[in-house]
Design a protein around this motif. Sequence first.
Motif, PDB file in Angstrom:
ATOM      1  N   LYS B  43       8.726  74.854  25.326  1.00  0.00           N
ATOM      2  CA  LYS B  43       8.512  73.387  25.207  1.00  0.00           C
ATOM      3  C   LYS B  43       8.540  72.754  23.973  1.00  0.00           C
ATOM      4  CE  LYS B  43       5.027  73.473  27.869  1.00  0.00           C
ATOM      5  NZ  LYS B  43       4.366  74.849  28.127  1.00  0.00           N
ATOM      6  N   SER B  44       7.492  73.259  23.359  1.00  0.00           N
ATOM      7  CA  SER B  44       7.339  72.767  21.700  1.00  0.00           C
ATOM      8  C   SER B  44       8.572  73.147  21.033  1.00  0.00           C
ATOM      9  CB  SER B  44       6.096  73.430  21.165  1.00  0.00           C
ATOM     10  OG  SER B  44       4.832  73.315  22.058  1.00  0.00           O
ATOM     11  N   THR B  45       9.218  74.323  21.354  1.00  0.00           N
ATOM     12  CA  THR B  45      10.148  74.821  20.512  1.00  0.00           C
ATOM     13  C   THR B  45      11.394  73.725  20.619  1.00  0.00           C
ATOM     14  OG1 THR B  45       9.596  76.969  20.742  1.00  0.00           O
ATOM     15  CG2 THR B  45      11.844  76.628  19.988  1.00  0.00           C
ATOM     16  N   HIS B  85       2.322  66.316  17.747  1.00  0.00           N
ATOM     17  CA  HIS B  85       2.330  67.709  17.826  1.00  0.00           C
ATOM     18  C   HIS B  85       1.179  68.058  18.624  1.00  0.00           C
ATOM     19  CE1 HIS B  85       6.008  68.647  15.557  1.00  0.00           C
ATOM     20  NE2 HIS B  85       5.695  67.284  14.894  1.00  0.00           N
ATOM     21  N   GLN B  86       1.435  69.525  19.262  1.00  0.00           N
ATOM     22  CA  GLN B  86       0.323  69.903  19.925  1.00  0.00           C
ATOM     23  C   GLN B  86      -0.631  70.290  18.993  1.00  0.00           C
ATOM     24  OE1 GLN B  86       2.221  73.266  21.958  1.00  0.00           O
ATOM     25  NE2 GLN B  86       0.319  73.910  23.284  1.00  0.00           N
ATOM     26  N   HIS B  87      -0.417  71.000  18.081  1.00  0.00           N
ATOM     27  CA  HIS B  87      -1.524  71.047  16.719  1.00  0.00           C
ATOM     28  C   HIS B  87      -1.156  69.951  15.823  1.00  0.00           C
ATOM     29  CE1 HIS B  87      -2.023  74.862  18.636  1.00  0.00           C
ATOM     30  NE2 HIS B  87      -0.772  75.124  18.722  1.00  0.00           N
ATOM     31  N   LEU B 164       5.116  63.433  23.335  1.00  0.00           N
ATOM     32  CA  LEU B 164       3.819  63.682  23.347  1.00  0.00           C
ATOM     33  C   LEU B 164       3.448  65.071  23.745  1.00  0.00           C
ATOM     34  CD1 LEU B 164       2.308  60.714  25.172  1.00  0.00           C
ATOM     35  CD2 LEU B 164       2.253  61.071  22.850  1.00  0.00           C
ATOM     36  N   ASP B 165       3.114  66.212  22.840  1.00  0.00           N
ATOM     37  CA  ASP B 165       3.071  67.520  23.337  1.00  0.00           C
ATOM     38  C   ASP B 165       1.820  67.936  23.669  1.00  0.00           C
ATOM     39  OD1 ASP B 165       3.586  70.486  23.598  1.00  0.00           O
ATOM     40  OD2 ASP B 165       4.519  70.516  21.577  1.00  0.00           O
ATOM     41  N   GLU B 166       1.671  68.047  25.009  1.00  0.00           N
ATOM     42  CA  GLU B 166       0.221  68.464  25.590  1.00  0.00           C
ATOM     43  C   GLU B 166      -0.826  67.700  25.079  1.00  0.00           C
ATOM     44  OE1 GLU B 166      -0.695  72.342  26.139  1.00  0.00           O
ATOM     45  OE2 GLU B 166       1.213  73.125  26.502  1.00  0.00           O
ATOM     46  N   PRO B 167      -0.795  66.314  25.366  1.00  0.00           N
ATOM     47  CA  PRO B 167      -1.626  65.244  24.555  1.00  0.00           C
ATOM     48  C   PRO B 167      -3.127  65.468  25.356  1.00  0.00           C
ATOM     49  CG  PRO B 167      -0.290  64.199  26.042  1.00  0.00           C
ATOM     50  CD  PRO B 167       0.410  65.690  26.129  1.00  0.00           C
TER      51      PRO B 167
END
Lengths: 307, 502, 351, 309
Positions: B43-45, B85-87, B164-167
């Motif tokens: 997903k993030s990729t 970003h997730q991080h 929104l990546d795993e917010p």
Amino acid sequence: AKEAAPAAEKTFKVAMICDSSISDGGWGAACYNGMTAAAESRGWETAYTDAIDQSAYADTMISYCDLGYDMIFAPGNQYSDAVVQVAADYPNVAFAVLNGSTELPTANIMSILPNADQIGSIAGIIAGLMSKTNVIGFIGGMELDTTKSKLAHFTSAAQAINPDIKVVSAYAGSFNDTAKGMELAASMINEGADVFFGDASAVDSGARQAIDQANGDNVTIVDIGQPADLLGQNPCVVSSVVTDNAAMIAICLEKVETGTFGNEVVFGSLENGAVYLGKFNDALVDADMQTKVADYIKQLQDGTFGN
Amino acid sequence: MNEILRMEHISKQFGDFYANKDINFDVRKGEVHTLLGENGAGKSTLMNVLIGLYQPTEGSIYLHGEKVHIESPAQAVRLGIGMVHQHFMLVEAMTVMQNIILGDKRYKGLFINHDARRKEILELSWRYGLNVDLEAKITDISVGTQQRVEILKALYRGAELLILDEPTAVLTDIEVEGLYSVIEKLKSEGKSIIFISHKMREVLHVSDRVTILRAGKTIKTLEASETDGKELANLMIGRELVECEYRKAEATGEPVIELKHVSYNKASKHNGLNDVSLAVRCGEILGVAGVDGNGQSQLSQIVTGVTMAEAGEVVLKGCRVSHMTAADFIEKNVSHIPEDRNRMGLVGNMTVEENLLLKSTQNCAFCDANGWHLKKKAMRAYAETMRAKYDIRCQSMEQEIRSLSGGNQQKVILARELEASPDLLVAVHPTRGLDIGATRYVRDTMIEARDKGCAVLLISADFDEVLQMSDRIIVMFEGKVMGEYSGKNPPIQAISLAMAGK
Amino acid sequence: MQKTKLLNVLIPVLSILLAFVIGMLIILALGKNPAEAIGYLMKGAFGSKTNLANTVVRAMPLIFTGLSTCFAYRCGVFNLGGEGQFLAGSMAAITVTLLIGHEGWWVTIVAVLAGTLMGGIWGLLPGILKTWRGLNEMITTIMFNYVATLFMGYLYTTALREGSVPQTAPVPDTTKIGRIIPDLRITWGIVVAILLGVAIWYFLFYTSKGFQLRAVGFNPVASSYNGLSVKRYMLTAFIVSGAIAGLGGACDILGTQFRLISGYGGGYGFDGVALALIAQLHPLATMAVAYFFAVLRVGSTTMQVGTGVPTSVIDIIQALVIIFAVAGSSMMYLPKVRKFVMNLFEKKEAV
Amino acid sequence: MNWNLLSEVLISAVRMATPLLFVALAELYSERAGLVNIGLDGIMAFGSLVGFLVCFWTGNPFLGVLCGALGGVLVNMVYAFCTVTLAGQQIVYGMALNIFAPALASFIYRVVFGVSSTLAQATLMKTVSIPVLKDVPFLGKLLFDQTPMVYGVYLLVIVTAIYFNRTKSGLNYKAVGEYPKAAETMGINVVLHKYIACILCGFLAGMGGAYLTTCYVNTYSDGIVAGRGFIALAAVIFGRWSASGVLLACLLFGFFDAMQLRLQVGTDLIPYQLFQMIPYVMTLIALTIFGSKIAGPKSKGKPYYREER
Ligand SMILES: Nc1ncnc2c1ncn2[C@@H]1O[C@H](COP(=O)(O)OP(=O)(O)OP(=O)(O)O)[C@@H](O)[C@H]1O
Ligand SMILES: Nc1ncnc2c1ncn2[C@@H]1O[C@H](COP(=O)(O)OP(=O)(O)OP(=O)(O)O)[C@@H](O)[C@H]1O
Ligand SMILES: [Mg+2]
Ligand SMILES: [Mg+2]
């Protein structure tokens, strides 16, 4: 040493090694000029390697030996160790060490030794006569014995003429940190020094630059050059104590040619003309003063100076 | 249909590994489109490809029907794409305000017009209810606030499409509610949102459509209204979800490790401990639940000797060990599956074999004469047995471990830590980033260790994992233990409240 | 696997060749004959027994400083103080020799030990500053280099000066480290260097302590989580790498140079770092690269003498060798390049 | 110590601090973008040669300084390509520059001047004194009777301080050194910034080198840089990566160096090498006392690839 080659055709070759640059306007340049002048006078070929590290002294000399050079000229006592080592392996090559010690010579090593005492004294005489502030400055590169005795005789000669003279001195710890020469000279000028003498190669050119800057258009602070005749290089140069390396090197070359090289020290002094006082800057020194200097130098030669 | 984004046949390769393979995905105006997938599904990729941080190996991207080639995040910003970003991508040494205006190209002029920018940001934050202190340094604000800063950053740049990546991973329930209302507000303004998660409940709650990714491939796109959690879960995992109930144990023995009023870096809410007391007995799993960054890292470091407690007492097998180092803890048979396997668990540049033996090269089975000669043959043989036993998939044991996949890296750690038959196992996020098979394997192995009498301290941000595996559960909030609950029929409501500090 | 290993060797070799080609172009531009230049280079390095021996003599200090770098960097300690530590070793060795005032083989041993110890201490100082105050060793070791060099100046101009030139007295003949073959300048120091290199290689790759040291170097955080005492290993690395350089200094002063003199030891430290990095921190490869550097140095001296090109051309070629060799290997880490090269290989294999 | 001496020492301190300050600012710009460049000595050497040559040929020291700076940029591009594009180890290439650039400089000097053994001297930049102000006792000569380069470098300190603390672009620049990936996601071109940093670093370090041969001494000699690059490196750390801190650190080093030379002239008892150690030992002592709590830009020294996790 080797028997002289009978064939007159043989072109002899001499090479010089040097840790500083031959275009440093100081020691390296003077030595190189000395060698080329001597070589020219006797029809030798020359080569040089400059700006080399201490660790490469021996390698470089070995390379020259392997390439068939007849003499190697090492302008400084710092090369003595390497010379001794290499000379042992190459008995057929002649080695001349400028400022080498009197103990150094062997069958294929000779020392060339200009009289440092006289050089210091001549500069001291000029300084003693010329200083108006009674403070004179000396900048050394490294604490070589020759430098130390130049300083000692510079001091004693100046004080013999003018007992009130005070000498400020410092060692730059280097022969090529021009900037340090400037700073040292600047601080000495600040101490009141108005006549300078130096034995530090490129450092001296920095010192002269600082003196020129302090003088502006009106030359009141002067410098005595060495070992070449530096008159004209900087406005502040009043005269130079010249060491005629060429003459002394030429003696060595001749000895190589005749096969009499080795076990000997070639001295250079006022007496044999290898040390002499260069021209004066007439704008700075009047004729009266010039004759006085000449008189004192005469005394120096006679051994009556300072009595 | 007002489609604003379409990604066609996107593939992204890292080395020989396809993180994304032939993915198709589109977003319409004013919708919330969820990307659902397990850890490592890609997903993030995919999103990093969309914002130009990664270049796709293949495939094309269309914005408003036009083909675009997004070369850099700068271009993505210009195209109105914003990503949280997730991080988090926050510069710690700077203030909130500085982070928000970073890279801003809309205003000319050399100097920062602080007053005007502040006004603009405050207006924005008021409009979406995103409260932040603009002058605070990033290091001084909570994770929840950091996320608000991230969202503000994207909105400030005028993002029309917000990723929104795993917010929710780092938020408490109450903060999650706040996020939902922000999303609603954005939607009502016609902005589109790509929402990433693997939590069924919230997916169904916020999304209009859901696209499921599995192992780097698109599986299906569904209308959220026409599906349910079960279907999504099955699609995401790829097979019928077998509800797995582990047997719960009841331990009565002596505590293996005991913390008595331990404090560390007390002032900090996010990386400190405040008067923590707990005990883990042999043959039980004590689960620590809580949102990431409430002192769990510090807890795990103190019970493994990596850091020393500032106050209070740590008792291991009856000995006071407050002043002992990690080496002493290892000596006392404590094993540790650290939270960040690459940074803390493995030496990436060393081989698989070497990593397996990282702790045991002084062991006389592998070396002679006080560590002065390694028995390479014995090491190799041991490594090969481990490879078979733990099903470590790699080309060779001499491969650098950083080239292994996350799951296999975790298996190496597991092999190293469990082969010593530890008395205490501290496992932090042991299944983070693993696929379903590997996760299952790790969990089974831990249960097995427990049944052999090992005391297990399980720290995990995955609430379901804690519920499933623990025999007892404690909840951490801002460095404090909020309460202890039994692992049998845990009071889920009470625990999630405790996680939010209630 | 095989391919990567092959590339690790191939890339530096190709890079070095490329650097040489550029060097030869410079020589051509100066109007000299490159072929002749190469001829002189070969002659200088390998032309005779003496030349071969000289190359080995030149390689010895480089092997020591290279190994010193190797050891420190393997533990993640970026010691740039090889030069200072080398000098500390030489200074201690000569001081002890001159102070004892006796001669003989036992003085040699004491002096070598003193040099090693002093090198270790000179390495320990930045080590303490790093572990205790967190100071970056790259800065502190450079500062310590200057201090050591100046202190050496003090020794040869003042404290231990002998005679007219600023230099110390030479090591007495019977205290010198002996020559292996009397008429060649190679001393037993080279044997010490090679044994040390093999020992370090064995230590790093075949002992548990070496294993742990490497782990600390690669990832100190993971190492501390796995119970290794990072600070202790780092401190050890500082001391040992200092001691290796110091031992090198002692061997060099007692075997080759015999006395401290202006300019002594200059550049050995940085050369050591460069060549160890080219050797990718492998002790055996480090020795090989050190020998190669020595070939370059000795050979190029003859080349300079023979062709009359400025000495600086040699330095330029050497810098190019470093730049190309290291750039070559870092290029291999770029995914694109890697892929490209691997493809090339694959094609070759397919044919 | 009398006033006159103090004033002399301070003037000399300013004079000695100026090249340091150029180079320290160069390093500041480099490290603020995450690039630790220990090749300053090399860049300076090349800059000083180019500056000297141009000044010697044209008689225009300003042109000399400019060309010296450009020469510095040219040399530093080797570093830029290897560390930014190839993401190589910064220390190695810095060191390579330190071997390469001085050798190149010495080579060019030899090619240009051949084996002629007369000393080439160039015209120095004139001091520009500010009327009235320069006659202020004590401070006048110190602050208002210097070459334009000195005024320039102090202006540059102020500009740098303002740039990093007040401007948008400065903020972006700092972000690149702190957290390049975050900067990248905010639409900042990290690679471009790093190249700009290298250009600035080369420019300023080259200028610092050229200052030596166009404003300070009027000759070029090998080894003229004499380790100033490393001192500048220490000054940046000492000055905590801030413009004003760097200024203070450089002045301090300049002061110690000037003091050291004065002390040497005054005494013969203590060996001069011990005086020469003062700047280095003081650096070590000061670093030890202050420690390194502020470690500078977070990503410094680390190579950056965009696609790395
Ligand atoms: N920069 C990279 N280099 C190498 N591999 C990568 C990189 N980024 C991601 N991967 C790999 O690609 C796969 C997909 O990773 P990605 O981060 O996209 O997963 P995700 O779906 O976002 O998972 P999560 O839920 O954990 O965030 C993983 O196996 C990961 O190891
Ligand atoms: N040499 C100087 N002369 C006059 N003013 C200066 C000088 N140096 C800095 N300043 C002023 O001091 C202020 C602070 O600059 P300074 O260099 O201390 O910031 P900084 O240290 O880089 O930032 P930070 O405090 O974030 O580290 C600036 O506004 C600048 O105008
Ligand atoms: Mg992800
Ligand atoms: Mg400040």
